[in-house]
Design a protein around this motif. Sequence first.
Motif, PDB file in Angstrom:
ATOM      1  N   GLY A 288      -0.272   1.696  11.042  1.00 17.73           N
ATOM      2  CA  GLY A 288       0.735   2.392  10.342  1.00 17.73           C
ATOM      3  C   GLY A 288       1.591   2.779   9.721  1.00 17.73           C
ATOM      4  O   GLY A 288       1.435   2.180   8.378  1.00 17.73           O
ATOM      5  N   ILE A 289       1.401   3.984   9.422  1.00 14.51           N
ATOM      6  CA  ILE A 289       2.419   4.394   8.074  1.00 14.51           C
ATOM      7  C   ILE A 289       3.377   4.731   8.252  1.00 14.51           C
ATOM      8  O   ILE A 289       4.009   5.532   9.469  1.00 14.51           O
ATOM      9  N   PRO A 290       4.577   4.508   6.888  1.00 16.01           N
ATOM     10  CA  PRO A 290       5.975   5.203   7.521  1.00 16.01           C
ATOM     11  C   PRO A 290       5.929   6.599   7.369  1.00 16.01           C
ATOM     12  O   PRO A 290       5.459   7.174   7.302  1.00 16.01           O
ATOM     13  N   ASP A 291       6.567   7.362   7.905  1.00 15.78           N
ATOM     14  CA  ASP A 291       6.829   8.568   8.012  1.00 15.78           C
ATOM     15  C   ASP A 291       7.115   9.137   6.913  1.00 15.78           C
ATOM     16  O   ASP A 291       8.226   8.265   5.541  1.00 15.78           O
ATOM     17  N   GLY A 292       6.788   9.877   6.868  1.00 13.69           N
ATOM     18  CA  GLY A 292       6.818  10.623   4.771  1.00 13.69           C
ATOM     19  C   GLY A 292       6.432   9.942   4.157  1.00 13.69           C
ATOM     20  O   GLY A 292       6.795  10.516   3.004  1.00 13.69           O
ATOM     21  N   TRP A 293       5.566   8.607   3.807  1.00 12.02           N
ATOM     22  CA  TRP A 293       4.775   8.319   3.412  1.00 12.02           C
ATOM     23  C   TRP A 293       3.911   8.772   2.984  1.00 12.02           C
ATOM     24  O   TRP A 293       2.897   8.981   3.855  1.00 12.02           O
ATOM     25  N   SER A 294       3.241   8.511   2.203  1.00 17.01           N
ATOM     26  CA  SER A 294       1.660   9.427   1.126  1.00 17.01           C
ATOM     27  C   SER A 294       0.794   8.173   1.260  1.00 17.01           C
ATOM     28  O   SER A 294       1.352   7.090   0.091  1.00 17.01           O
ATOM     29  N   ASP A 295      -1.018   8.671   1.323  1.00 20.73           N
ATOM     30  CA  ASP A 295      -0.912   7.696   0.103  1.00 20.73           C
ATOM     31  C   ASP A 295      -0.634   6.598  -1.298  1.00 20.73           C
ATOM     32  O   ASP A 295      -0.730   6.076  -1.888  1.00 20.73           O
ATOM     33  N   SER A 296      -0.337   8.124  -1.849  1.00 20.79           N
ATOM     34  CA  SER A 296       0.289   7.468  -3.282  1.00 20.79           C
ATOM     35  C   SER A 296       1.388   6.833  -3.164  1.00 20.79           C
ATOM     36  O   SER A 296       1.434   6.489  -4.150  1.00 20.79           O
ATOM     37  N   THR A 297       2.533   6.986  -2.100  1.00 16.29           N
ATOM     38  CA  THR A 297       3.995   5.712  -2.108  1.00 16.29           C
ATOM     39  C   THR A 297       2.934   4.735  -1.103  1.00 16.29           C
ATOM     40  O   THR A 297       3.792   3.308  -2.870  1.00 16.29           O
ATOM     41  N   LEU A 298       1.799   4.782  -1.188  1.00 17.63           N
ATOM     42  CA  LEU A 298       1.531   3.434  -0.709  1.00 17.63           C
ATOM     43  C   LEU A 298       1.419   2.180  -2.237  1.00 17.63           C
ATOM     44  O   LEU A 298       1.148   0.887  -2.158  1.00 17.63           O
ATOM     45  N   PHE A 299       0.105   3.060  -2.844  1.00 18.18           N
ATOM     46  CA  PHE A 299      -0.393   2.587  -4.322  1.00 18.18           C
ATOM     47  C   PHE A 299       0.952   2.402  -4.827  1.00 18.18           C
ATOM     48  O   PHE A 299       1.127   1.565  -5.490  1.00 18.18           O
ATOM     49  N   GLU A 300       2.049   3.159  -4.437  1.00 11.82           N
ATOM     50  CA  GLU A 300       3.323   2.860  -5.746  1.00 11.82           C
ATOM     51  C   GLU A 300       4.157   1.244  -5.795  1.00 11.82           C
ATOM     52  O   GLU A 300       4.704   0.534  -6.106  1.00 11.82           O
ATOM     53  N   ARG A 301       4.206   1.228  -3.744  1.00 10.72           N
ATOM     54  CA  ARG A 301       4.953   0.289  -3.592  1.00 10.72           C
ATOM     55  C   ARG A 301       4.383  -1.329  -3.602  1.00 10.72           C
ATOM     56  O   ARG A 301       4.523  -2.183  -3.678  1.00 10.72           O
ATOM     57  N   PHE A 302       3.104  -1.141  -3.125  1.00  6.94           N
ATOM     58  CA  PHE A 302       2.391  -1.780  -2.498  1.00  6.94           C
ATOM     59  C   PHE A 302       1.387  -2.595  -4.304  1.00  6.94           C
ATOM     60  O   PHE A 302       0.770  -2.168  -4.799  1.00  6.94           O
ATOM     61  N   ASN A 303       2.119  -3.556  -4.924  1.00  6.36           N
ATOM     62  CA  ASN A 303       1.050  -4.523  -6.274  1.00  6.36           C
ATOM     63  C   ASN A 303       0.431  -6.140  -5.519  1.00  6.36           C
ATOM     64  O   ASN A 303      -0.370  -6.520  -6.068  1.00  6.36           O
ATOM     65  N   THR A 304       1.405  -6.410  -4.712  1.00  6.65           N
ATOM     66  CA  THR A 304       1.337  -7.709  -4.040  1.00  6.65           C
ATOM     67  C   THR A 304       1.313  -8.103  -2.626  1.00  6.65           C
ATOM     68  O   THR A 304       1.718  -7.269  -1.999  1.00  6.65           O
ATOM     69  N   LEU A 305       0.574  -8.897  -1.712  1.00 10.32           N
ATOM     70  CA  LEU A 305       0.757  -9.327  -0.349  1.00 10.32           C
ATOM     71  C   LEU A 305       2.022  -9.470  -0.459  1.00 10.32           C
ATOM     72  O   LEU A 305       2.751  -8.935   0.702  1.00 10.32           O
ATOM     73  N   ARG A 306       3.075  -9.691  -1.173  1.00 11.42           N
ATOM     74  CA  ARG A 306       4.343  -9.538  -0.961  1.00 11.42           C
ATOM     75  C   ARG A 306       5.471  -8.649  -0.489  1.00 11.42           C
ATOM     76  O   ARG A 306       6.244  -8.553   0.607  1.00 11.42           O
ATOM     77  N   ASP A 307       4.830  -7.400  -1.537  1.00 10.76           N
ATOM     78  CA  ASP A 307       5.206  -6.262  -1.024  1.00 10.76           C
ATOM     79  C   ASP A 307       5.190  -5.669   0.138  1.00 10.76           C
ATOM     80  O   ASP A 307       5.157  -5.088   0.747  1.00 10.76           O
ATOM     81  N   VAL A 308       3.137  -5.764   0.676  1.00  9.00           N
ATOM     82  CA  VAL A 308       2.211  -4.751   1.427  1.00  9.00           C
ATOM     83  C   VAL A 308       3.715  -5.933   2.808  1.00  9.00           C
ATOM     84  O   VAL A 308       4.417  -5.711   3.714  1.00  9.00           O
ATOM     85  N   PHE A 309       3.890  -7.306   2.776  1.00  7.40           N
ATOM     86  CA  PHE A 309       4.564  -8.246   4.388  1.00  7.40           C
ATOM     87  C   PHE A 309       6.174  -7.289   4.524  1.00  7.40           C
ATOM     88  O   PHE A 309       6.800  -7.778   4.689  1.00  7.40           O
ATOM     89  N   THR A 310       6.926  -6.215   3.503  1.00  3.39           N
ATOM     90  CA  THR A 310       8.035  -5.958   3.470  1.00  3.39           C
ATOM     91  C   THR A 310       7.544  -5.504   4.058  1.00  3.39           C
ATOM     92  O   THR A 310       8.819  -4.640   4.869  1.00  3.39           O
TER      93      THR A 310
END
Length: 340
Positions: A288-310
């Motif tokens: 599932g992808i948050p509304d309004g998010w793009s792949d670039s947003t995901l790349f910016e937000r996710f650096n660690t597993l902790r980021d993923v689990f937010t």
Amino acid sequence: MRSLTQPPPIELCLIIRAFISLSDVRTHVCFYKVHPSIAALYDSEEDPDHLWHLICWHSGIGALDTDDLNDQHCWRNIAIEVIERDGFCLHPQCGEGLLVYNERNMAKTAKQLEPPAVFSDWKDVDDGNLGDDMDGLESDYNTSLITGNTNDGRHRWAGKALQPSFLTMHPALTSIAFRSEPSGGRYSMSEDAYLRCDTKVADTENVNTGNSWLHAHPLVQRSFATDVPSGTIIVGRTAAHRLSRGRVQRSTGVTIFDIVTAYHADLDVKLSSWELTTFVSDEVDFCGIPDGWSDSTLFERFNTLRDVFTIYSFAEFSWDGTIVEDGPLFWVDLTLTRLQ
């Protein structure tokens, strides 16, 4: 529970105890604490801690690193700790509901294993029909030895049983979440992980509103991670990341605590470019992808597993029969839970 001032007749106590199921750890502990003479009844068994080990096993409760298995009161102390702190817990993922779930699971498991055994000899076999549907099969090809622990820590043979063809991870694991910010070493795993109240986290500013830190729930921590207690569990890639401690082992049965600890060790490890690219490109569409998010947003937000689990939480741990490194390999699926 209020203790009696006068000791009840020993004959009556024996009758009452005989009617308490081995899987009813809460009633055993409460009965034990009614009067010192009743406690002495338990403690005067030829092997009193073996009785408590059986009670814990039938209740789906295992040991942790902090327990001394050579202590003659180890399992008694485990049972008392769990019930005193969690036996009447009102959290929806704990308390009576969890005790009932564990009891029902272990009643099925007791038909396959000799309590308090742990399945430890996993084999990679091609026959897909192993398990409950093959009761009575006597061929050694499809059987494996089950081991347990004696009080002195030595392994003993507990007989033979068929390798399970179906194994499920404890559903409480899908209610585990973590702090959104790294603690810099200030918190232990059980102070970093918490239990959500619902399968979905409410979209609130305070992520822990209505939730409870894992350290407050020994019953959850000590519950066996799988319906059939296993000495080894292999946790598959999560967000394409292979856990450094993904091969989880415990001779008395891997617990929920052990699985969460394996994740906690890698929460703040930086994801590699390959892991991040693989997760965003191949897995996010299923999560599932948050509304309004793009792949670039995901790349910016996710650096660690902790980021993923937010953003994501555990959806399912599934086993398809694959055995690697002498243990069942669980595939891990995530699901979108909320926005930061």
